[in-house]
Scaffold this active site. Sequence first.
Site, PDB file in Angstrom:
ATOM      1  N   GLN A 131       0.822  -1.209   0.000  1.00 43.74           N
ATOM      2  CA  GLN A 131       0.000   0.000   0.000  1.00 43.74           C
ATOM      3  C   GLN A 131       0.859   1.264   0.000  1.00 43.74           C
ATOM      4  OE1 GLN A 131      -2.728  -0.151   3.331  1.00 43.74           O
ATOM      5  NE2 GLN A 131      -3.729  -2.000   2.598  1.00 43.74           N
ATOM      6  N   GLY A 137       4.142   2.434  -0.511  1.00 47.61           N
ATOM      7  CA  GLY A 137       4.847   2.918  -1.687  1.00 47.61           C
ATOM      8  C   GLY A 137       6.289   2.476  -1.702  1.00 47.61           C
ATOM      9  N   GLU A 192       6.470   8.359   5.944  1.00 48.20           N
ATOM     10  CA  GLU A 192       6.176   7.177   6.773  1.00 48.20           C
ATOM     11  C   GLU A 192       7.124   7.167   7.960  1.00 48.20           C
ATOM     12  OE1 GLU A 192       5.751   3.560   4.447  1.00 48.20           O
ATOM     13  OE2 GLU A 192       4.443   4.586   3.031  1.00 48.20           O
ATOM     14  N   HIS A 230       3.814  -5.416  11.635  1.00 45.44           N
ATOM     15  CA  HIS A 230       3.358  -4.070  11.265  1.00 45.44           C
ATOM     16  C   HIS A 230       2.434  -3.584  12.376  1.00 45.44           C
ATOM     17  CE1 HIS A 230       1.550  -0.760   9.120  1.00 45.44           C
ATOM     18  NE2 HIS A 230       2.397  -0.934   8.119  1.00 45.44           N
ATOM     19  N   ARG A 244       8.954   1.403  13.353  1.00 49.04           N
ATOM     20  CA  ARG A 244       7.913   0.400  13.614  1.00 49.04           C
ATOM     21  C   ARG A 244       8.126  -0.368  14.904  1.00 49.04           C
ATOM     22  NH1 ARG A 244       6.785  -2.025   7.628  1.00 49.04           N
ATOM     23  NH2 ARG A 244       5.770  -0.107   6.964  1.00 49.04           N
ATOM     24  N   HIS A 247       4.240  -9.267   9.222  1.00 50.78           N
ATOM     25  CA  HIS A 247       4.189  -8.502   7.975  1.00 50.78           C
ATOM     26  C   HIS A 247       5.376  -8.772   7.058  1.00 50.78           C
ATOM     27  CE1 HIS A 247       3.273  -5.154   5.358  1.00 50.78           C
ATOM     28  NE2 HIS A 247       4.380  -4.511   5.669  1.00 50.78           N
ATOM     29  N   GLU A 283      12.364 -10.055  -0.671  1.00 49.73           N
ATOM     30  CA  GLU A 283      12.144 -10.439   0.736  1.00 49.73           C
ATOM     31  C   GLU A 283      12.800 -11.771   1.092  1.00 49.73           C
ATOM     32  OE1 GLU A 283       8.080 -10.031   1.967  1.00 49.73           O
ATOM     33  OE2 GLU A 283       8.480 -10.763   3.996  1.00 49.73           O
ATOM     34  N   ARG A 295      13.265  -3.088   9.571  1.00 51.52           N
ATOM     35  CA  ARG A 295      13.198  -2.472   8.236  1.00 51.52           C
ATOM     36  C   ARG A 295      12.492  -1.118   8.271  1.00 51.52           C
ATOM     37  NH1 ARG A 295       9.310  -2.405   4.235  1.00 51.52           N
ATOM     38  NH2 ARG A 295       7.978  -3.809   5.434  1.00 51.52           N
TER      39      ARG A 295
HETATM   40  C1  SIN Z   1       2.560   0.245   4.722  1.00 53.30           C
HETATM   41  O1  SIN Z   1       1.956   0.714   3.770  1.00 53.30           O
HETATM   42  O2  SIN Z   1       2.406   0.629   5.871  1.00 53.30           O
HETATM   43  C2  SIN Z   1       3.498  -0.895   4.466  1.00 53.30           C
HETATM   44  C3  SIN Z   1       4.709  -0.435   3.817  1.00 53.30           C
HETATM   45  C4  SIN Z   1       5.854  -1.321   4.160  1.00 53.30           C
HETATM   46  O3  SIN Z   1       5.698  -2.347   4.803  1.00 53.30           O
HETATM   47  O4  SIN Z   1       6.972  -0.944   3.821  1.00 53.30           O
END
Ligand code: SIN
Length: 543
Positions: free
Chosen positions: A63, A65, A129, A246, A292, A353, A377, A388
């Site tokens: 999602q 990017g 992000e 995630h 994260r 995730h 991956e 990551r």
């Molecule tokens: C996200 O859209 O939160 C996932 C992106 C990612 O895992 O790098």
Amino acid sequence: MTAVPRPYIASLPPRPLLRRQFDVLVLGGGIAGLTAAIAAARRWHVGLLTKASLNDTTTFLAQGGIAAALGESDSPDLHFEDTVNAGAGLCDPEAVRVLVNEGPDRVRELIEICPRFDRQNGEIVLGREGAHSVRRVAHAGGDATGREVSSALSEAARVGSRVQLYEDEFAIDLLTIDGRCIGALSLNLADGEYTLNLAMVTILATGGAGQVYARTTNPEVATGDGVAMAYRAGAAIRDLEFVQFHPTGLAVGDSPTPLITEALRGEGALLRNAAGERFMPAVDPKAELASRDVVVRAMNAEMAREGSTHVYLDATGLDADMLVRRFPRVTALLAEHELDLSRDLIPVAPVAHYFIGGVVTDVWGRTTVPGLYAAGEVASTGVHGANRLASNSLLEGLVFGDRVVRHLDRYIGRLGEDVRRLQFELPAQSDQPQQRSDIAAVRRRVTELMSDKVGWVRGDEGLLGALEELRATNSSLRLGAAGPPEFELLNILTLATQITKCALLREESRGVHVRDDYPVRDDYHWQRHITLRLPEPQAARRP
Ligand code: SIN
């Protein structure tokens, strides 16, 4: 059917196998596999096998990017710094340099073939992000980046290249002679035919292993096949304990657990506890945009304190039109649960995730097995360290998918004529057991066990219990004529066991690996990788 002994898990029908011969065999149809296949097909005869369709990949579901230093206020140095800071002391600086330096050009090339990247006044729009110090994430179709990128690359492979594509083709085992990889055995899921795919070079791009857990954002195909088959073939694998959870999986219903993209927090969405209070500002100066691992730990503390299974994502303060325009996929997905971003607090919890660990490679994607490369991956290039950075994964697939091919000239050029005229026979059968395990029930139990005991917080007691149960499961497993469910279960069991072993060994908390009995990072003992490799005699040898 004929079962062949380890290192192969395949069972073969009592009839001659089909054969295909390529220069380059690519396993996997996500961003890394497609990038490598398209580039390699300019010069070589390339076959690409993918377990389901080209739409059934983790790439397709992405999602947020793709991160790259494209903006005026950005630079590869800044991207390097953010990546290494997030990686909690375990990034390989050489690999990160490659990623951030080559990233911008690869993304510009991708944008040329994928015109639906979002723009404003002609310029690529960059999102923010967690743990990125600037806006750096290019996206397409709002939050449909994976779908757009996948579709564009698939089209380029189908129409604009000479790649031979085989969908619904499950790669089961890598084939090796004298420790050199010479292709893979595959099973066609439509007609049940087994094929020996022989090649001078095999590129593993099979993605991750979220299905090792009961709750994951990953598609059904993500059962860790690539890491497991590389391990069986004698390749070194590492960092398996670093499973990234995630922070914001939708905490409604069961698996599959849809992702609520981090880009929402990048646009200003907040995390709140059951009392409606924000808790991230007290934890980290970046608050909801901390890395994260930091967000997951804070959520865990909050959920433990409240005795709840989730916290809430609050986007109600954001412009409703912007939310629909920028996040069409999340909007549609929430509508299925009668939730609305502009009106409701969204229940979220950490969810399996991304697999940071994988098959060890150098910066050219070379594994420790000659003839076998890995990208994306499935690989452990060292770019992610112990945590990551968001949206670095599509970038990794793109950059290293391309680099692998740049190295092929050198590798193929050195091969002798004997390897060019490959011949291979699988070894003969072993006996079939009378009583068979209930594969679906075993798989359910294993994935629940992983979620409960080897999840985002682990401890000695739970890990030991899990390891014992996994070992008992392994030794009591009775497989009959093996097919896809059995192959997937064996791969899941391989990964589950190795993840648990590594999580038990690493007596510290670092990045995404959180031990409640060793809550502190211990650089003195643990600023290093845990690498696993089968002892020589068990690794693949000439049959
Ligand atoms: C996200 O859209 O939160 C996932 C992106 C990612 O895992 O790098």
